[in-house]
Design a protein around this motif. Sequence first.
Motif, short mmCIF file in Angstrom:
data_model
loop_
_atom_site.label_atom_id
_atom_site.label_comp_id
_atom_site.label_asym_id
_atom_site.label_seq_id
_atom_site.Cartn_x
_atom_site.Cartn_y
_atom_site.Cartn_z
N GLU A 56 0.82 -1.21 0.00
CA GLU A 56 0.00 0.00 0.00
C GLU A 56 0.85 1.26 0.00
O GLU A 56 0.61 2.19 -0.77
CB GLU A 56 -0.93 0.00 1.22
CG GLU A 56 -2.11 -0.95 1.11
CD GLU A 56 -3.07 -0.80 2.29
OE1 GLU A 56 -3.11 0.30 2.88
OE2 GLU A 56 -3.77 -1.77 2.61
N VAL A 57 1.86 1.31 0.88
CA VAL A 57 2.65 2.55 0.98
C VAL A 57 3.48 2.77 -0.28
O VAL A 57 3.63 3.90 -0.75
CB VAL A 57 3.54 2.56 2.24
CG1 VAL A 57 2.71 2.46 3.50
CG2 VAL A 57 4.61 1.49 2.22
N LEU A 58 4.01 1.68 -0.84
CA LEU A 58 4.80 1.83 -2.07
C LEU A 58 3.92 2.25 -3.24
O LEU A 58 4.30 3.07 -4.07
CB LEU A 58 5.53 0.52 -2.40
CG LEU A 58 6.64 0.10 -1.42
CD1 LEU A 58 7.22 -1.24 -1.84
CD2 LEU A 58 7.73 1.16 -1.35
N ASN A 59 2.73 1.67 -3.28
CA ASN A 59 1.79 2.03 -4.35
C ASN A 59 1.38 3.49 -4.22
O ASN A 59 1.26 4.21 -5.22
CB ASN A 59 0.56 1.12 -4.28
CG ASN A 59 -0.29 1.20 -5.52
OD1 ASN A 59 0.22 1.29 -6.63
ND2 ASN A 59 -1.60 1.16 -5.34
N GLU A 60 1.20 3.96 -3.00
CA GLU A 60 0.74 5.33 -2.78
C GLU A 60 1.77 6.36 -3.20
O GLU A 60 1.43 7.46 -3.65
CB GLU A 60 0.38 5.51 -1.31
CG GLU A 60 -0.59 6.65 -1.05
CD GLU A 60 -1.28 6.50 0.29
OE1 GLU A 60 -2.45 6.07 0.29
OE2 GLU A 60 -0.67 6.80 1.32
N VAL A 61 3.07 6.03 -3.05
CA VAL A 61 4.12 6.98 -3.47
C VAL A 61 4.68 6.60 -4.84
O VAL A 61 5.70 7.12 -5.26
CB VAL A 61 5.26 7.04 -2.43
CG1 VAL A 61 4.74 7.50 -1.09
CG2 VAL A 61 5.98 5.70 -2.29
N LYS A 62 4.00 5.66 -5.51
CA LYS A 62 4.36 5.26 -6.87
C LYS A 62 5.80 4.77 -6.95
O LYS A 62 6.60 5.22 -7.78
CB LYS A 62 4.11 6.40 -7.85
CG LYS A 62 2.63 6.80 -7.92
CD LYS A 62 2.36 7.91 -8.90
CE LYS A 62 0.87 8.22 -8.93
NZ LYS A 62 0.54 9.35 -9.82
#
Length: 958
Positions: free
Chosen positions: A309-315
């Motif tokens: 989730e966190v990696l996806n959110e900061v692309k």
Amino acid sequence: MAKQTDFYTHNPLIHKDRRLSQSTSAWVRSFSCEALRPLIVCRGPIRKEAMDVYDEMGIHGYGILLSEKDSIVYPNALSPELRKLTDNRRVHRVPDYTGASREERLERIGQIIQIALDNGYDSLFAGYGFMAEDDEFVAAIEKAGLRFIGPCSATQRGAGKKDEAKRTALTVKVSVTPGVDNVTARTLVAKHPSREALLALVTAEGLRCDSRLLADESLSLEQLADHILMASYDKGIDLFSIEELGRQVEAECAAMFRSHPGSRIRLKAIGGGGGKGQRILGASLLGKKSPTDADVAKAAAAAPGLVLEVLNEVKAVGVGDNKNVLIELNIEQTRHNEIQLLGNGQWCIALGGRDCSLQMHEQKLLEISVTQEALALEIEKARAAGQCEAAAALETDLQVLKRMEEESERFGQAVGLDSASTFECIVDRDRHYFMEVNTRIQVEHRVTELVYRLRFTNPDDPQDFFEVESLVEAMALLALHKERLPRPERLPRFGAAAEARLNATDCSLSPSAGGVIRYWSRPIEGEIRDDQGISMLNPDTGLFMRYRVAGAYDSNIALLLTKGDDRRASYEHLAKVLRCTTLRGTDLATNLDFHYGLVNWFLGNTVMAKPTTRFVVPYLTLVGCLKEEAAKIDPVVAFVTLKKHYTQRYAADPEAKKAIAAVLDRKGTLLTRPMQKLLDNPHLLAGWLSLNRKNFRHDNGKLVWLRNPLVVLAETYAYLNMEWRAGVPAAEIIWSHDNELLQKAIAFYARLREHFSLGAADFEELNALLTQDTPQGGYNAADWAAIQSAHLGFEAGNELLGLLFLIAERTRFFDFHVEPNLEVVIPDELNDADLQARMKKVLVPPPATKADEIVTPGGGMYYAQEAPGMPTFVREGDHFEKGQPLFILEVMKMFNKVLAPFSGTIDKILIEGGDGVIVSKGQPIFKVTPDERFVESDPLAIEKERRETTAAYLQAIL
């Protein structure tokens, strides 16, 4: 010498000259920036501010970059700054500022730099967006021979990435949060657990590494792995999978849960910021001092999903992206403090602090200044008032602030800070921990500008100096004259400052994009409104131009700032600004009322309170409880019932009965109009209750007024911005006949207080006098009878206001309070996750829907899967459980998992267009078959219950 004027003391839309070239001093003139030609590559209020400041500095060759994404996502969401900058040759466009992937981001960097080169710009200003702290972007700018108005790429690498910053902090003895800052290196070592295996990997992948480091056997395996990973980023390849990273994070979290029992863990992507790229896990372990292995394993098992989730959110899920994630102990009772820094590479100066603890989902809402001078003043005031615990608490804050400022300057010098940055910390009573450095100007930078100005003095002549009051101006000066600028002296300006972020969010503070602003009242005197030029009127017609609130980026509409001699004065002015602000539109939701209620909560308790970052959610839950209880009362029914009560009381005296009925007839709308507004808006009610918490008490269940309720009523009209004002529509203010009655009553009591030599706070004593049968104060019997009759008439029916206090009692509103040591006490039940979720729905009921449909809770971008290449959350024919993720709604850069409100089966997926499609609030997404049949509420039964509850409430005050 040259001294710049204060352009904040009036409307910020009126600009003043700050051109150093006009100085009589040759030394001052040498720092002119008029030759600078910057391209402004940011959006929002900071873009408009930069345009204004550059104009004031005499920099007229700037250009602006617009992202087409806003107007593509929400048609006609064009930049309001174009009303001012009408030269199309200085307006440039790109599809998106950063792109959706690493490849797109690198492509966009190239496009932006080429735009600058092709159009004769010599520098770039990126404001406070993510591009402002992208070291690759800054390095590319420098390589192209352009200036970056912000920290250089070396500083960005050393301070901007959270893992590097933490390592630097440790080397210069800065207090840091316990945790792991190199989990990617540990992941690589777990996969290649020897030096030989790591070196073989370098050869196999053809990585370009420093041979000296590869040969240095003093390096640990993790240090060697870090170096190899940097080379892999340069080549754009991955050396491990996200699944392998997730497993390593899970293991690290399990170890931390065991070594810190009873605590939660925070995961932070190193490239995050503004609340993005952060998640907390371990809620089930909170407070458990001896968790079992099964408890630990279950809590840690959530880590892989949260990492994604966190990696996806900061692309950062693309091949070759730096996927490092900080794993930190979550300090539970913390305040979020930050120190404003400025440097030129040789010197670094701290400009005081800001308390940003009032936030939600890691996004700041209300920010206030914290300075040594202001804290010293408050300590003196607390001691003079005999508030020993408050004085001691403030003394602790002062010592912590001094340490944070000292550490921040050491850190800034260690990384060669050569522009504006922010040193962020979490504070736990008398301790603080370094959190991260934002290598950019912050959204709340004007809070600092209002309390400090900078004086740059000629080293050869102490009488030759110039002063700077804008950090945007200081950044331009540093970009052009970096090494020549002497270390400035910070000078106090105003005692305190506050900033409220006006966001496009609903009553529960969930993002709400796509609405249209059709009217915005003009700023009042002393208001500082940074609104991107939205409230600029049409220069041809003088009319407000509608503005569509875009949802492609963040939710901020404007920054509302105030200043004062002390914190209370800044809060009082902010309350006035919020009260006088009128925003109207279509499908428009903002947090204006939330801010007004919150600011008044602090004014009613104490503005020096120490809320933690966990304040807002339970506060919102409490406001939801107010709304739920307030909905049970009908003030009109209550007033009619009260009137019957009075007529029955005087049934034996027809004349008195007739007189009291006539009086009450006149007072109906006077009392019920403001009450209805408070009952309808729980945020306003929360603020009102806080302000009036000391105006009553309960004696054996009976409400006793400590101040005249008519005075409180007059203040309530003012609180609601409904006081009498000539020329204002009657629907917005007190009605003229009600105002006449109210003013007549207030004048009557003022004369009595003067006659009896009583103060405004002595209503209880005055009321006792007026109930005496024997004339008091030298009045004769006839006059005394007339006074008592008038008193009865003026006070009749005022009991109705007491219903509002009963709501507070029933919801235990005043249990949420501030202790003498300034700590905020939050009742345990308000931290209950189920109650929080229920009250969120009370504050903002879900969209109306059919029993066989699931709809979107708001507008935004729809995603059916966690990340590209992953399976969809649900497919047609799937059975889902209550609480199961169904889809993701991206609203203003925040990824919100939408959970199933009930259990059922997906019959049909109604959305068309796939991931990234724009959806509107209430749009059907799935056709479903619920496991249980829904029973609709009976409106007549609800109304009957409301009447019965109202009657029960009245029994408690009569």
